[in-house]
Enzyme design. Structure first.
Site, PDB file in Angstrom:
ATOM      1  N   SER A  26     -18.271  10.746  22.760  1.00 23.29           N
ATOM      2  CA  SER A  26     -18.136  10.307  24.156  1.00 23.29           C
ATOM      3  C   SER A  26     -19.189  11.048  24.964  1.00 23.29           C
ATOM      4  O   SER A  26     -19.634  12.135  24.561  1.00 23.29           O
ATOM      5  CB  SER A  26     -16.746  10.670  24.693  1.00 23.29           C
ATOM      6  OG  SER A  26     -16.679  10.475  26.091  1.00 23.29           O
TER       7      SER A  26
ATOM      8  N   TYR B  37      -9.836  17.514  26.584  1.00 23.00           N
ATOM      9  CA  TYR B  37     -10.461  16.284  26.074  1.00 23.00           C
ATOM     10  C   TYR B  37     -11.954  16.541  25.849  1.00 23.00           C
ATOM     11  O   TYR B  37     -12.510  16.175  24.807  1.00 23.00           O
ATOM     12  CB  TYR B  37     -10.242  15.114  27.040  1.00 23.00           C
ATOM     13  CG  TYR B  37     -10.867  13.827  26.527  1.00 23.00           C
ATOM     14  CD1 TYR B  37     -10.309  13.144  25.451  1.00 23.00           C
ATOM     15  CD2 TYR B  37     -12.036  13.313  27.090  1.00 23.00           C
ATOM     16  CE1 TYR B  37     -10.898  11.975  24.947  1.00 23.00           C
ATOM     17  CE2 TYR B  37     -12.624  12.147  26.607  1.00 23.00           C
ATOM     18  CZ  TYR B  37     -12.053  11.486  25.537  1.00 23.00           C
ATOM     19  OH  TYR B  37     -12.633  10.341  25.040  1.00 23.00           O
TER      20      TYR B  37
HETATM   21  P1  NDP Z   1      -7.625   2.577  23.178  1.00 21.97           P
HETATM   22  O1  NDP Z   1      -6.479   3.362  23.718  1.00 21.97           O
HETATM   23  O2  NDP Z   1      -7.796   1.180  23.618  1.00 21.97           O
HETATM   24  O3  NDP Z   1      -7.595   2.625  21.581  1.00 21.97           O
HETATM   25  C1  NDP Z   1      -7.319   3.828  20.895  1.00 21.97           C
HETATM   26  C2  NDP Z   1      -7.014   3.497  19.445  1.00 21.97           C
HETATM   27  O4  NDP Z   1      -6.775   4.730  18.740  1.00 21.97           O
HETATM   28  C3  NDP Z   1      -5.783   2.641  19.290  1.00 21.97           C
HETATM   29  O5  NDP Z   1      -6.024   1.668  18.300  1.00 21.97           O
HETATM   30  C4  NDP Z   1      -4.719   3.615  18.814  1.00 21.97           C
HETATM   31  O6  NDP Z   1      -3.805   2.924  17.959  1.00 21.97           O
HETATM   32  C5  NDP Z   1      -5.566   4.586  17.999  1.00 21.97           C
HETATM   33  N1  NDP Z   1      -4.915   5.867  17.823  1.00 21.97           N
HETATM   34  C6  NDP Z   1      -4.574   6.763  18.775  1.00 21.97           C
HETATM   35  N2  NDP Z   1      -3.930   7.802  18.212  1.00 21.97           N
HETATM   36  C7  NDP Z   1      -3.859   7.541  16.878  1.00 21.97           C
HETATM   37  C8  NDP Z   1      -3.315   8.219  15.773  1.00 21.97           C
HETATM   38  N3  NDP Z   1      -2.698   9.402  15.920  1.00 21.97           N
HETATM   39  N4  NDP Z   1      -3.419   7.666  14.554  1.00 21.97           N
HETATM   40  C9  NDP Z   1      -4.024   6.472  14.382  1.00 21.97           C
HETATM   41  N5  NDP Z   1      -4.582   5.777  15.394  1.00 21.97           N
HETATM   42  C10 NDP Z   1      -4.482   6.308  16.627  1.00 21.97           C
HETATM   43  O7  NDP Z   1      -8.908   3.451  23.538  1.00 21.97           O
HETATM   44  P2  NDP Z   1     -10.477   3.239  23.216  1.00 21.97           P
HETATM   45  O8  NDP Z   1     -10.694   2.039  22.418  1.00 21.97           O
HETATM   46  O9  NDP Z   1     -11.183   3.397  24.491  1.00 21.97           O
HETATM   47  O10 NDP Z   1     -10.759   4.559  22.362  1.00 21.97           O
HETATM   48  C11 NDP Z   1     -11.372   4.550  21.088  1.00 21.97           C
HETATM   49  C12 NDP Z   1     -12.222   5.798  20.948  1.00 21.97           C
HETATM   50  O11 NDP Z   1     -13.289   5.756  21.886  1.00 21.97           O
HETATM   51  C13 NDP Z   1     -11.491   7.116  21.203  1.00 21.97           C
HETATM   52  O12 NDP Z   1     -11.924   8.062  20.254  1.00 21.97           O
HETATM   53  C14 NDP Z   1     -11.959   7.496  22.602  1.00 21.97           C
HETATM   54  O13 NDP Z   1     -11.891   8.886  22.823  1.00 21.97           O
HETATM   55  C15 NDP Z   1     -13.384   6.990  22.560  1.00 21.97           C
HETATM   56  N6  NDP Z   1     -14.031   6.771  23.841  1.00 21.97           N
HETATM   57  C16 NDP Z   1     -13.451   5.950  24.781  1.00 21.97           C
HETATM   58  C17 NDP Z   1     -14.083   5.769  25.993  1.00 21.97           C
HETATM   59  C18 NDP Z   1     -13.478   4.935  27.086  1.00 21.97           C
HETATM   60  O14 NDP Z   1     -13.932   5.056  28.251  1.00 21.97           O
HETATM   61  N7  NDP Z   1     -12.507   4.071  26.799  1.00 21.97           N
HETATM   62  C19 NDP Z   1     -15.384   6.388  26.273  1.00 21.97           C
HETATM   63  C20 NDP Z   1     -15.876   7.220  25.232  1.00 21.97           C
HETATM   64  C21 NDP Z   1     -15.232   7.381  24.055  1.00 21.97           C
HETATM   65  P3  NDP Z   1      -2.238   3.193  17.845  1.00 21.97           P
HETATM   66  O15 NDP Z   1      -1.756   3.653  19.188  1.00 21.97           O
HETATM   67  O16 NDP Z   1      -1.700   1.851  17.429  1.00 21.97           O
HETATM   68  O17 NDP Z   1      -2.103   4.222  16.789  1.00 21.97           O
HETATM   69  C1  8X3 Z   2     -13.825   8.706  27.743  1.00 22.50           C
HETATM   70  C2  8X3 Z   2     -14.810   8.621  28.860  1.00 22.50           C
HETATM   71  O1  8X3 Z   2     -15.687   9.869  30.918  1.00 22.50           O
HETATM   72  O2  8X3 Z   2     -13.343   9.218  30.871  1.00 22.50           O
HETATM   73  O3  8X3 Z   2     -14.370   9.438  26.687  1.00 22.50           O
HETATM   74  O4  8X3 Z   2     -14.113  11.043  29.539  1.00 22.50           O
HETATM   75  S1  8X3 Z   2     -14.466   9.763  30.097  1.00 22.50           S
END
Ligand code: NDP
Ligand code: 8X3
Length: 254
Positions: free
Chosen positions: A141, A154
């Site tokens: 991220s 985080y």
């Molecule tokens: P979502 O919440 O939409 O998706 C997160 C996914 O992670 C879900 O499928 C969830 O599935 C899964 N997950 C969470 N905890 C667990 C666990 N313990 N075991 C297995 N699966 C798990 O968020 P995003 O798609 O945005 O996030 C995906 C990645 O991208 C993360 O690593 C996040 O930190 C990163 N990211 C996101 C950004 C944003 O602005 N959205 C920016 C930068 C990075 P379930 O709950 O069914 O287990």
């Molecule tokens: C998620 C993006 O900027 O909210 O990784 O931390 S931010």
């Protein structure tokens, strides 16, 4: 390259995507499948995985697993050799000064974002090393490059993901395996709902600006893994055009 190869650059590849039940993971599974890979979907919400597997059709499989659980992750990799691994599962919990932080939230972020990636890499590497090729993509991220108020744990977890990516490059140097960290800014997914626990607060994160979509990030991942074998796209940082840093978001109101 013929038409079929151009349309299916990942034909013959077996991929696994963690966190495939939502957001970036779900979009990535769709994109990899569209590019010809057969995809194994992993997350905790099995009903969502089954729905997506049905949508993507033959070759798509799924398994419920919690990436915080090393044994559960090892089981995912026990009898399948994946050559394209996307360690995407992750979450934020809360935004608060450190002294007000909830230690259960800290554990959830560290166990999911840091240990989950470690468990996935550890389980994936034997097959990747044996094949002498393949891809391991981690979701970092911009929060792993810059910190912001209330982001403390985080931020630390995503800085750790970046360190793990760098360590893997050194440890596995010469193995033929490629490592990539994809580091997005604001992407509209369920991330903010999970982090803040309420839809109105989650919507405010993206208010008046155009965030990245999960498909934008999936596209970047596909780009990295479809380069020729001698090319390793190491780090991809994607910002919304209206975000200059983790603290500077231009809310033009459109
Ligand atoms: P979502 O919440 O939409 O998706 C997160 C996914 O992670 C879900 O499928 C969830 O599935 C899964 N997950 C969470 N905890 C667990 C666990 N313990 N075991 C297995 N699966 C798990 O968020 P995003 O798609 O945005 O996030 C995906 C990645 O991208 C993360 O690593 C996040 O930190 C990163 N990211 C996101 C950004 C944003 O602005 N959205 C920016 C930068 C990075 P379930 O709950 O069914 O287990
Ligand atoms: C998620 C993006 O900027 O909210 O990784 O931390 S931010």
């Amino acid at each position: 390259m013929n038409d079929q190869q151009a349309q299916s650059p990942l034909a013959g590849r077996r991929a696994v995507v963690t966190g495939a039940s939502s957001g970036i993971g779900r979009a990535t599974a769709r994109a990899l499948s569209a590019a010809g890979a057969s995809v194994h979907l992993v997350a905790r919400r099995e009903d969502r995985l089954r729905e997506l597997a049905e949508e993507l059709g033959p070759g798509t499989t799924c398994a419920a697993a919690d990436v915080r659980d090393a044994a559960a992750v090892a089981e995912v990799f026990a009898d399948q050799a994946f050559d394209l691994v996307v360690a995407n599962a992750g979450l934020g919990r809360g935004v608060a000064p450190l002294h007000e932080g909830d230690t259960d939230d800290w554990a959830d972020m560290i166990d999911t974002n840091v240990k989950g990636v470690l468990h996935t890499a550890r389980a994936a590497l034997p097959a990747l090393r044996a094949a002498g090729r393949g891809d391991l993509v981690v979701l970092g991220s911009v929060a792993g490059r810059q910190v912001y108020p209330g982001g403390n744990v985080y931020n630390a977890s995503k800085h750790a993901v970046r360190a793990i990516y760098e360590a893997l490059r050194l440890d596995e140097f010469g193995s033929g395996v490629r490592f990539t960290t994809v580091d997005p800014g604001l992407v509209e997914t369920e991330f903010s709902l999970v982090r803040l626990g309420d839809q109105e607060a989650a919507d405010r994160v993206y208010d008046g600006m155009t965030p990245l979509t999960p498909e934008d990030v999936a596209d970047a991942i596909c780009y990295a893994v479809t380069r020729p074998p001698h090319v390793n796209i190491g780090e991809i940082v994607l910002w919304p055009t209206e975000q200059a840093s983790t603290r500077d978001v231009h809310r033009s109101g459109h």
